[in-house]
Design a protein around this motif. Structure first.
Motif, PDB file in Angstrom:
ATOM      1  N   UNK A  23     -16.733  -9.056   5.984  1.00 37.15           N
ATOM      2  CA  UNK A  23     -16.714  -7.642   5.621  1.00 37.15           C
ATOM      3  C   UNK A  23     -15.562  -7.434   4.653  1.00 37.15           C
ATOM      4  N   UNK A  24     -15.625  -6.378   3.881  1.00 35.67           N
ATOM      5  CA  UNK A  24     -14.565  -6.092   2.915  1.00 35.67           C
ATOM      6  C   UNK A  24     -13.740  -4.902   3.360  1.00 35.67           C
ATOM      7  N   UNK A  25     -12.466  -4.949   3.040  1.00 33.15           N
ATOM      8  CA  UNK A  25     -11.561  -3.826   3.231  1.00 33.15           C
ATOM      9  C   UNK A  25     -10.993  -3.502   1.856  1.00 33.15           C
ATOM     10  N   UNK A  26     -11.319  -2.325   1.346  1.00 35.68           N
ATOM     11  CA  UNK A  26     -10.867  -1.911   0.015  1.00 35.68           C
ATOM     12  C   UNK A  26      -9.490  -1.281   0.125  1.00 35.68           C
ATOM     13  N   UNK A  27      -8.577  -1.703  -0.753  1.00 37.98           N
ATOM     14  CA  UNK A  27      -7.199  -1.255  -0.686  1.00 37.98           C
ATOM     15  C   UNK A  27      -6.682  -0.885  -2.074  1.00 37.98           C
ATOM     16  N   UNK A  28      -5.388  -0.652  -2.184  1.00 43.97           N
ATOM     17  CA  UNK A  28      -4.787  -0.248  -3.451  1.00 43.97           C
ATOM     18  C   UNK A  28      -4.453  -1.451  -4.327  1.00 43.97           C
ATOM     19  N   UNK A  29      -4.240  -1.191  -5.607  1.00 43.69           N
ATOM     20  CA  UNK A  29      -3.945  -2.253  -6.565  1.00 43.69           C
ATOM     21  C   UNK A  29      -2.685  -3.031  -6.252  1.00 43.69           C
ATOM     22  N   UNK A  30      -1.682  -2.350  -5.765  1.00 42.48           N
ATOM     23  CA  UNK A  30      -0.426  -3.046  -5.433  1.00 42.48           C
ATOM     24  C   UNK A  30      -0.607  -4.003  -4.245  1.00 42.48           C
ATOM     25  N   UNK A  31      -1.626  -3.753  -3.438  1.00 38.97           N
ATOM     26  CA  UNK A  31      -1.870  -4.568  -2.243  1.00 38.97           C
ATOM     27  C   UNK A  31      -3.044  -5.530  -2.397  1.00 38.97           C
ATOM     28  N   UNK A  32      -3.538  -5.672  -3.591  1.00 39.65           N
ATOM     29  CA  UNK A  32      -4.720  -6.501  -3.825  1.00 39.65           C
ATOM     30  C   UNK A  32      -4.418  -7.986  -3.618  1.00 39.65           C
ATOM     31  N   UNK A  33      -5.452  -8.742  -3.318  1.00 39.12           N
ATOM     32  CA  UNK A  33      -5.301 -10.194  -3.206  1.00 39.12           C
ATOM     33  C   UNK A  33      -4.980 -10.795  -4.569  1.00 39.12           C
ATOM     34  N   UNK A  57     -12.476   2.473  -4.939  1.00 39.69           N
ATOM     35  CA  UNK A  57     -13.176   2.205  -3.679  1.00 39.69           C
ATOM     36  C   UNK A  57     -12.108   1.866  -2.647  1.00 39.69           C
ATOM     37  N   UNK A  58     -11.994   2.686  -1.639  1.00 40.10           N
ATOM     38  CA  UNK A  58     -10.971   2.484  -0.613  1.00 40.10           C
ATOM     39  C   UNK A  58     -11.604   2.624   0.765  1.00 40.10           C
ATOM     40  N   UNK A  59     -11.201   1.765   1.676  1.00 45.41           N
ATOM     41  CA  UNK A  59     -11.712   1.842   3.044  1.00 45.41           C
ATOM     42  C   UNK A  59     -11.066   2.983   3.819  1.00 45.41           C
ATOM     43  N   UNK A  60      -9.881   3.405   3.399  1.00 44.06           N
ATOM     44  CA  UNK A  60      -9.160   4.486   4.057  1.00 44.06           C
ATOM     45  C   UNK A  60      -9.599   5.817   3.433  1.00 44.06           C
ATOM     46  N   UNK A  61     -10.758   6.297   3.847  1.00 45.93           N
ATOM     47  CA  UNK A  61     -11.416   7.462   3.232  1.00 45.93           C
ATOM     48  C   UNK A  61     -10.532   8.704   3.101  1.00 45.93           C
ATOM     49  N   UNK A  62      -9.737   9.082   4.105  1.00 48.01           N
ATOM     50  CA  UNK A  62      -8.939  10.306   3.974  1.00 48.01           C
ATOM     51  C   UNK A  62      -7.884  10.249   2.855  1.00 48.01           C
ATOM     52  N   UNK A  63      -7.561   9.045   2.384  1.00 44.03           N
ATOM     53  CA  UNK A  63      -6.500   8.906   1.380  1.00 44.03           C
ATOM     54  C   UNK A  63      -7.015   8.530  -0.005  1.00 44.03           C
ATOM     55  N   UNK A  64      -8.303   8.694  -0.255  1.00 50.87           N
ATOM     56  CA  UNK A  64      -8.895   8.271  -1.535  1.00 50.87           C
ATOM     57  C   UNK A  64      -8.193   8.930  -2.723  1.00 50.87           C
ATOM     58  N   UNK A  65      -7.971  10.227  -2.680  1.00 48.34           N
ATOM     59  CA  UNK A  65      -7.346  10.906  -3.819  1.00 48.34           C
ATOM     60  C   UNK A  65      -5.914  10.431  -4.042  1.00 48.34           C
ATOM     61  N   UNK A  66      -5.166  10.231  -2.973  1.00 47.89           N
ATOM     62  CA  UNK A  66      -3.791   9.740  -3.087  1.00 47.89           C
ATOM     63  C   UNK A  66      -3.766   8.340  -3.677  1.00 47.89           C
ATOM     64  N   UNK A  67      -4.608   7.452  -3.140  1.00 55.39           N
ATOM     65  CA  UNK A  67      -4.643   6.072  -3.628  1.00 55.39           C
ATOM     66  C   UNK A  67      -5.115   5.990  -5.072  1.00 55.39           C
ATOM     67  N   UNK A  68      -6.081   6.823  -5.443  1.00 58.30           N
ATOM     68  CA  UNK A  68      -6.568   6.830  -6.816  1.00 58.30           C
ATOM     69  C   UNK A  68      -5.439   7.220  -7.772  1.00 58.30           C
TER      70      UNK A  68
END
Length: 81
Positions: A23-33, A57-68
């Motif tokens: 399964x995939x977990x989408x995260x922020x650019x600073x935390x990317x593999x 695309x982020x798995x942490x739905x409530x924080x999509x705008x912040x992460x973007x």
């Protein structure tokens, strides 16, 4: 076009399974593999002037705008903008 994304893959079944399931977990650019900085450095070394795409695309739905917003600022900074 260059596409920046950030995800981790997690194995969802045990090592003795007949076939691995992921399964995939989408995260922020600073935390990317993968390193967004290394990719930008390479593009700059090639004088890249094409399109840069960052589909949010982020798995942490409530924080999509912040992460973007954070990822846009991070990527702009890497490109020197």
């Amino acid at each position: 076009m260059v596409n920046f994304k950030a995800a981790y893959r997690y194995r969802t079944n045990g090592p003795e399974a007949a076939e691995a399931a992921w399964t995939e977990y989408w995260t922020t650019g600073r935390n990317a593999c993968g390193s967004w900085k290394a990719a930008v450095d390479y593009l700059k070394s090639r004088s890249y002037e094409g399109i840069v795409c960052m589909p949010a695309e982020y798995s942490d739905e409530p924080n999509v705008e912040t992460y973007t917003a954070e990822d846009l600022a991070y990527l702009k900074g890497l490109f020197g903008g």
